[in-house]
Design an enzyme around this catalytic site. Structure first.
Site, PDB file in Angstrom:
ATOM      1  N   ALA A  12       0.801  -1.231   0.000  1.00  0.00           N
ATOM      2  CA  ALA A  12       0.000   0.000   0.000  1.00  0.00           C
ATOM      3  C   ALA A  12       0.830   1.275   0.000  1.00  0.00           C
ATOM      4  O   ALA A  12       0.335   2.333  -0.396  1.00  0.00           O
ATOM      5  CB  ALA A  12      -0.940  -0.002   1.209  1.00  0.00           C
ATOM      6  N   MET A  16       1.981   2.516  -6.910  1.00  0.00           N
ATOM      7  CA  MET A  16       0.732   1.914  -7.364  1.00  0.00           C
ATOM      8  C   MET A  16      -0.202   1.672  -6.190  1.00  0.00           C
ATOM      9  O   MET A  16      -1.420   1.850  -6.303  1.00  0.00           O
ATOM     10  CB  MET A  16       1.004   0.608  -8.093  1.00  0.00           C
ATOM     11  N   THR A 103       4.980  -7.645 -11.837  1.00  0.00           N
ATOM     12  CA  THR A 103       5.752  -8.071 -12.999  1.00  0.00           C
ATOM     13  C   THR A 103       7.001  -8.830 -12.543  1.00  0.00           C
ATOM     14  O   THR A 103       7.314  -8.879 -11.361  1.00  0.00           O
ATOM     15  CB  THR A 103       6.150  -6.879 -13.877  1.00  0.00           C
ATOM     16  N   HIS A 158      10.958   2.464 -19.503  1.00  0.00           N
ATOM     17  CA  HIS A 158      10.343   2.710 -18.200  1.00  0.00           C
ATOM     18  C   HIS A 158      11.251   3.594 -17.348  1.00  0.00           C
ATOM     19  O   HIS A 158      12.409   3.840 -17.693  1.00  0.00           O
ATOM     20  CB  HIS A 158      10.076   1.395 -17.467  1.00  0.00           C
ATOM     21  N   HIS A 159      10.725   4.023 -16.215  1.00  0.00           N
ATOM     22  CA  HIS A 159      11.440   4.878 -15.276  1.00  0.00           C
ATOM     23  C   HIS A 159      12.682   4.182 -14.710  1.00  0.00           C
ATOM     24  O   HIS A 159      12.809   2.951 -14.767  1.00  0.00           O
ATOM     25  CB  HIS A 159      10.501   5.279 -14.127  1.00  0.00           C
ATOM     26  N   LYS A 162      12.558   0.976 -12.154  1.00  0.00           N
ATOM     27  CA  LYS A 162      12.030  -0.353 -12.493  1.00  0.00           C
ATOM     28  C   LYS A 162      13.144  -1.387 -12.390  1.00  0.00           C
ATOM     29  O   LYS A 162      14.241  -1.190 -12.918  1.00  0.00           O
ATOM     30  CB  LYS A 162      11.420  -0.347 -13.890  1.00  0.00           C
ATOM     31  N   GLY A 168       7.043  -6.729 -17.884  1.00  0.00           N
ATOM     32  CA  GLY A 168       5.969  -7.715 -18.000  1.00  0.00           C
ATOM     33  C   GLY A 168       5.119  -7.476 -19.231  1.00  0.00           C
ATOM     34  O   GLY A 168       4.659  -8.422 -19.887  1.00  0.00           O
ATOM     35  N   THR A 169       4.926  -6.207 -19.563  1.00  0.00           N
ATOM     36  CA  THR A 169       4.143  -5.872 -20.758  1.00  0.00           C
ATOM     37  C   THR A 169       4.869  -6.311 -22.021  1.00  0.00           C
ATOM     38  O   THR A 169       4.256  -6.857 -22.948  1.00  0.00           O
ATOM     39  CB  THR A 169       3.873  -4.357 -20.809  1.00  0.00           C
TER      40      THR A 169
END
Length: 269
Positions: A12, A16, A103, A158-159, A162, A168-169
């Site tokens: 949390a 994300m 991911t 990506h940033h 990562k 994963g995409t």
């Protein structure tokens, strides 16, 4: 008594995670009923809203996922592969829908998700956005239409924070391309070229990764032949697209039977 599904957010405190907390708290279709963090995290025992710098939300951050899941109808999980497989077993015990946006999952992790799937709905995807899933379907269709004279390259950015590559995409897009061609991705995948690599093998599927700045996510699928190229592209500028997709999946999963699903199922693609 409310009939809205209660959702727990794992990880949390992450980017994300916080975005999901805000989205679910504001939703008219779901309730935030739990927030989980790793043991020893400074947010444990505190209200998630005040931890995030806002008003109290009435949900205390805990390091006991089993207790949190027991009160939930869904778990939304953007954490690490090791944590995700642990959460999968616990979500299955609670019969809660497990939405997995984590991911970096490897075959051993997927095998553990498979073990939990007979007992609960598991919705796992390398990317939760509508646009990326449409790109995935298009990639499969184009790969099916073109023969191996068309080289396939997947370039992702990506940033700087990562930790896994290819993303994963990118792997999801590679799987779609391989399915379109009727081959196994593991047999054709080439990633991280360096040095004297020799000529490109016919039929291979290449991957390149860029890391820098605050890039949310960019993916190009390039089909290159002699004299022409086709480029399919998706650019994400706001992580909220992933959170919205995950919430949609959690709600959709409430009416499904136990098993493994992906965002293609959720979106009906």
């Amino acid at each position: 008594m409310t009939t809205l599904p209660g959702i727990v957010v794992t990880g949390a405190s992450g980017r994300m995670g916080q975005m999901l907390v805000r989205l679910i708290s504001a939703s008219e279709k779901a309730r935030l009923v739990g927030c989980v963090e790793r043991s020893g995290h400074p947010w444990i025992g505190r209200d998630i809203g005040t931890c995030m710098g806002g008003a109290a939300l009435g949900v205390t951050v805990t390091d006991d996922p089993l207790e949190a899941f027991a009160h939930a109808q869904a778990v939304v999980d953007f954490t690490s592969p090791a944590a995700t497989v642990e959460f999968a077993a616990l979500a299955a015990q609670a019969r809660a829908v497990h939405v997995v946006g984590t991911t970096g999952l490897e075959p051993a992790h997927h095998a553990k998700l498979d073990l939990a799937a007979p007992h609960a709905v598991i919705i796992q995807a390398g990317n939760m956005s509508l646009g990326v899933n449409l790109l995935t379907r298009l990639t499969q269709k184009v790969a099916q239409a073109l023969d191996a004279d068309w080289d396939i390259e997947i370039v992702e950015a990506h940033h700087r924070m990562k930790v896994d590559a290819p993303s994963g995409t990118a792997l999801m897009l590679g799987e779609a391309a391989a399915q379109g061609r009727g081959v196994v991705l593991a047999d054709e995948m080439v990633s991280g070229r360096d040095g004297i690599t020799g000529a490109r093998a016919r039929g291979s599927i290449g991957f390149s990764a860029i890391r820098g700045g605050d890039i949310v996510g960019e993916h190009d699928v390039i089909f290159a032949a002699d004299g022409e190229r086709i480029i399919l592209r998706h650019i994400a500028t706001d992580r909220a697209i992933f959170a919205r997709g995950a919430l949609r999946a959690a709600i959709w999963g409430q009416s499904q039977k136990p098993g493994r699903y992906d965002m293609m199922d959720v979106l009906g693609l």
